[in-house]
Design an enzyme around this catalytic site. Sequence first.
Site, short mmCIF file in Angstrom:
data_model
loop_
_atom_site.label_atom_id
_atom_site.label_comp_id
_atom_site.label_asym_id
_atom_site.label_seq_id
_atom_site.Cartn_x
_atom_site.Cartn_y
_atom_site.Cartn_z
N GLU A 140 0.77 -1.24 0.00
CA GLU A 140 0.00 0.00 0.00
C GLU A 140 0.80 1.29 0.00
OE1 GLU A 140 -4.14 -1.56 2.08
OE2 GLU A 140 -2.80 -0.29 3.25
N HIS A 151 -9.65 -3.80 -0.98
CA HIS A 151 -10.95 -3.12 -1.04
C HIS A 151 -11.69 -3.23 0.29
CE1 HIS A 151 -14.36 -1.25 -2.96
NE2 HIS A 151 -15.15 -2.14 -2.39
#
EC number: 3.2.1.58
Length: 479
Positions: free
Chosen positions: A227, A306
């Site tokens: 990330e 998600h």
Amino acid sequence: MMLFLIHLMALCCMFVAEVACEQFNSTSNSSSAQSSLIDFQYKGVSIGGWLVLEPYITPSLFNATLSSGETWTDLPVDEYHFCEKLGAKEAEKRLTDHWESMYNETDFKQIKEAGLNMVRIPIGYWSFEKLEGDPYVSGAQDYLDKAIEWSHANDLKVMIDLHGAPNTQNGFDNSGLRNLGYPGWQNKTEYVNHTYKVLQQMFQKYGTGKYASDYKNTIIGIEVLNEPLNPNMDKLKEFYIESYNDGREIQVINNTIFFQEAFQPIGYWDSFLEKGEIKVTETSNGTNHTTTKKADFKNIIIDHHHYEVFTESQVASNVSTHLENIKNYASAIGKEKAKAIVGEWSAALTDCAPWLNGVGLGSRYEGTAPYTNDRVGSCAEFNKSPDKWSKKQKKDYRRFVEMQLYEYSTNSQGWIFWCWKTEGATEWDFRALVKNGIMPQPLDNYKYVKNGTDTSSASAIASNKMTLLLAFLLVILVI
């Protein structure tokens, strides 16, 4: 007249049945072309909060740092400050106790029994080599090695995930250093170069020698960075190319290398993976020099993450909207050219888990500081023990989980749930969800989702149509 009505009722029933059938059997074909690419279908779980601390997963570790007279404002907000507050000796003692107690081989056996086939294990750069001045303590690498052995013994694949980079790649506490809004990983060449150095150690250790020979069918691959947020994208692409080339040059096995999506739109990485190059401009002695960095990408997977709880509009949505969001999201992944997984997702419909947003931060669901949105509801309903949840709550959670299981399995190379267990954050706790009948067992034992359709909603639609038709028939009879 009666014969006419009988025929009309029969036609009505056939119509309703056809509507329901169409709803229940609708399915996406968007992944059919992708299915031929699939070598391994991921059904995994992350071992979160173990080798990289996360306050909402193990709040007791952080609460235990408070001395008499201290308040929550004195709490460390991440692993960096946990180690800094306690000092090296005490931090090492407490972290060793944590590593020893949170996971053992029994957990990995249970993971296998739950129908999962792999684990994603986050670890920080400091577990391989610290920067000068880092307060972190070493030792987690030994437990990664144990986890690989436990996985091997229980026929589970392992993805090793570099979850924290120097000076934080995203500013989140899960990178080791919380600095919300100010990720500093790309601020200095030193930080990026140190990340290369750590990855080279990982490739050398887990892609050659003993691990390459004895665990080549266990270690499925390495994720080079988790990330990265708001990076310079050209520099990130250069980092992905260089990391990939290092991996292929160093390792003697051709395992998968995972690139995290970096919060970019679905499909963003397709052209980059096809071309395998990026132009890089460097300045030397006041002169700019442009070079092209290249890689012949093979066996790459894009890792999408998600969640449905990190914006004000998401936490205000009803379950049906969440389900539609999942269908649309998964369908878009199915149209990607690149191989992809949904490498993080959860059962969360709220951001109510204490410290989920960070130590000392409130929730969007309650509209508490630093969030200023309108209050959606009380977190008390979601933070109580799941055995006290209402039937509707459990049903809504299961509908949400089932839709994700189905859609991610159908439209991608699989999924990895975040995470296996927590101290009390049920929405994020696979083990607790199984125990409370929210996570299907077996994993495809769907109650509410059939071929991508929420049947509880479809049944209501069919029932309403039947009610209207019967009312119409009654009017005819009266006439």
